[in-house]
Design a protein around this motif. Structure first.
Motif, PDB file in Angstrom:
ATOM      1  N   GLU A  12      18.335  59.853  11.025  1.00 59.40           N
ATOM      2  CA  GLU A  12      19.760  59.527  11.072  1.00 59.40           C
ATOM      3  C   GLU A  12      20.528  60.301  10.011  1.00 59.40           C
ATOM      4  OE1 GLU A  12      20.588  55.561  11.994  1.00 59.40           O
ATOM      5  OE2 GLU A  12      18.949  55.575  13.429  1.00 59.40           O
ATOM      6  N   HIS A 125      21.731  47.135  17.049  1.00 52.73           N
ATOM      7  CA  HIS A 125      21.483  48.329  17.861  1.00 52.73           C
ATOM      8  C   HIS A 125      20.183  49.063  17.536  1.00 52.73           C
ATOM      9  CE1 HIS A 125      23.116  50.424  14.338  1.00 52.73           C
ATOM     10  NE2 HIS A 125      22.617  51.538  14.843  1.00 52.73           N
ATOM     11  N   ASP A 126      19.673  48.898  16.313  1.00 51.91           N
ATOM     12  CA  ASP A 126      18.454  49.625  15.936  1.00 51.91           C
ATOM     13  C   ASP A 126      17.205  48.742  15.921  1.00 51.91           C
ATOM     14  OD1 ASP A 126      19.254  52.244  15.767  1.00 51.91           O
ATOM     15  OD2 ASP A 126      19.705  52.181  13.622  1.00 51.91           O
ATOM     16  N   LYS A 129      13.581  49.722  16.735  1.00 54.88           N
ATOM     17  CA  LYS A 129      12.695  50.441  15.811  1.00 54.88           C
ATOM     18  C   LYS A 129      11.457  49.631  15.436  1.00 54.88           C
ATOM     19  CE  LYS A 129      16.254  53.410  13.791  1.00 54.88           C
ATOM     20  NZ  LYS A 129      17.079  53.664  12.580  1.00 54.88           N
ATOM     21  N   HIS A 195      13.709  53.924  20.595  1.00 57.79           N
ATOM     22  CA  HIS A 195      14.195  52.572  20.295  1.00 57.79           C
ATOM     23  C   HIS A 195      15.389  52.163  21.147  1.00 57.79           C
ATOM     24  CE1 HIS A 195      16.796  54.974  17.618  1.00 57.79           C
ATOM     25  NE2 HIS A 195      17.589  53.937  17.471  1.00 57.79           N
ATOM     26  N   HIS A 218      22.895  55.372  22.511  1.00 57.58           N
ATOM     27  CA  HIS A 218      23.473  55.814  21.236  1.00 57.58           C
ATOM     28  C   HIS A 218      22.763  57.046  20.668  1.00 57.58           C
ATOM     29  CE1 HIS A 218      20.528  52.947  19.334  1.00 57.58           C
ATOM     30  NE2 HIS A 218      20.607  53.756  18.285  1.00 57.58           N
ATOM     31  N   SER A 219      21.507  57.279  21.019  1.00 57.57           N
ATOM     32  CA  SER A 219      20.795  58.491  20.554  1.00 57.57           C
ATOM     33  C   SER A 219      20.843  59.636  21.563  1.00 57.57           C
ATOM     34  CB  SER A 219      19.322  58.165  20.257  1.00 57.57           C
ATOM     35  OG  SER A 219      19.201  57.113  19.338  1.00 57.57           O
ATOM     36  N   ASP A 251      27.658  54.295  13.833  1.00 59.37           N
ATOM     37  CA  ASP A 251      26.238  54.580  13.691  1.00 59.37           C
ATOM     38  C   ASP A 251      26.028  55.694  12.661  1.00 59.37           C
ATOM     39  OD1 ASP A 251      23.527  54.360  14.257  1.00 59.37           O
ATOM     40  OD2 ASP A 251      23.600  55.726  15.964  1.00 59.37           O
TER      41      ASP A 251
HETATM   42 FE   FE2 Z   1      19.499  54.098  16.451  1.00 59.65          FE
END
Ligand code: FE2
Length: 283
Positions: A12, A125-126, A129, A195, A218-219, A251
Motif C-alpha cells: 500500500e 475493507h482490508d 488480509k 483480499h 479497491h485493488s 484507502d
Molecule cells: Fe486493501
C-alpha cells in the motif's frame, strides 16, 4: 522503509508513491516515473512472484478453497482482532497496528460526512488480509488485482513479469476477452486472488451495492485508475465505478503516523458493525 517481504502494509505504501495525491500534474508524473526507476529489489520481487504465479488455474483453486467460507465463524470485531495478530516483523515499535489502520480509514470517511455504510466499509475493507493468517503468501493476498483468463494489460505495473506466467503461453487466455464474453460484467470475470474478492464473498449479504463494489474492486487499479478492461464491464459496473473511485483516496492517503484512540472509538464502531452485521458470519 522496511522490506516488502516482511510487511503486509508495504504494497500500500508503494501504491501511494505510484499514485501520489493530486497536487501539481507535472509533479505527479515525475513521481510515477521515479517510482519505477527507484523501486527496490524487494518490491520488484513481490510483483514478479505475483505476476508469474497468479494463473487462471491458481485463482480457480483458491476460489474453490475459500468461497465455501468454511474456515471460521466469527463476528466482524473478532475478525479485526484476529487480523491484529498479524504483526509486522520489520518495525513493530513505529508501525501502526492493523486495527489502527482500519480506524484511520474509517475516521477520514466519517470526518467528510459520508453515510454510515461508507464509514463501515472503510473500517472493514482490508479484513480479507486474514488470508495471511490462513497461510497464504503475500502475493496471493495483496497487490493490484487483474483479470485472469484473458490478455494482461501492459498498463499493469511491472507488466513485463507476465512473460513468466504460464497463462502467457496459452493462446486461449491471450485474446483481449479470453474466456469471457465482451461486456459480460466484472462479476463474471475472475480477478487475481487476494483480499478484495475474499472479503466480498464474506460480506455480500450485508452491505449495500456501492459498498460491495468498493470492497471487491479497491485493488483493481488497472480498471479504476488505468481505465483498462472496459470491454469486460457492463453498464452496472460503469455506474458503480464512481463509488470505487470515491473510496480510493481514503484507502491511499488516510494512513498517517498519528495513532487513533482505539479505546475511545471502539464503542462507536462496535455499534456501527451491529447495525449491519449479525453477531457471527462465515469466513
Ligand atoms: Fe486493501
Amino acid at each position: 522503509m522496511p522490506d516488502i517481504a516482511g510487511n503486509i502494509d508495504n504494497w500500500e505504501e508503494t501504491l501511494a508513491a505510484r499514485y501520489p495525491a493530486p497536487v501539481a500534474d507535472a509533479k505527479s508524473k515525475a513521481a510515477y516515473r521515479d517510482y519505477r526507476a527507484e523501486a527496490r529489489p524487494s518490491v520488484k520481487e513481490f510483483y514478479r512472484l505475483n505476476h508469474t504465479q497468479q494463473t487462471f488455474d491458481f485463482v480457480n483453486q483458491k476460489r474453490g478453497e475459500y468461497l465455501p467460507k468454511q474456515k471460521r465463524r466469527m463476528g466482524i470485531w473478532e475478525a479485526m482482532e484476529f487480523l491484529n495478530t498479524l504483526v509486522d516483523d520489520s518495525d513493530p515499535d513505529t508501525d501502526l497496528s492493523q486495527i489502527e489502520h482500519l480506524m484511520q480509514t474509517a475516521e477520514a470517511i466519517r470526518r467528510d460526512g459520508h453515510p454510515r455504510w461508507f464509514i463501515l466499509t472503510g473500517l472493514i475493507h482490508d479484513l480479507g488480509k486474514i488470508l495471511c493468517l490462513f497461510g497464504e503468501p503475500q502475493w496471493a493476498v495483496v497487490g493490484d488485482t487483474f483479470p485472469v483468463g484473458c490478455a494482461h494489460s501492459d498498463k499493469i505495473v511491472f507488466a513485463e513479469f507476465f512473460e513468466g506466467n504460464p497463462d502467457a503461453a496459452n493462446p486461449r487466455y491471450q485474446t483481449s476477452c479470453g474466456v469471457y464474453v465482451p461486456n459480460c460484467g466484472l462479476g463474471k470475470v475472475n480477478l487475481s486472488w487476494g483480499h478484495d474478492e475474499y472479503l466480498y464473498h464474506v460480506v455480500k449479504d450485508y452491505l449495500p451495492e456501492p459498498a460491495l463494489y468498493m470492497i471487491r474492486y479497491h485493488s483493481f487499479y488497472p480498471w479504476h485508475k488505468e481505465e483498462q478492461y472496459e470491454h469486460l464491464t457492463d453498464a452496472h459496473d460503469r455506474e458503480m465505478l464512481k463509488w470505487v473511485r470515491a473510496f480510493n483516496p481514503y484507502d491511499l492517503y488516510s494512513k498517517t503516523a498519528v495513532r487513533p484512540d482505539v479505546a475511545a472509538l471502539t464503542p462507536y464502531y462496535q455499534e456501527l458493525i451491529g447495525e449491519f452485521f449479525p453477531a457471527q458470519i462465515d469466513w
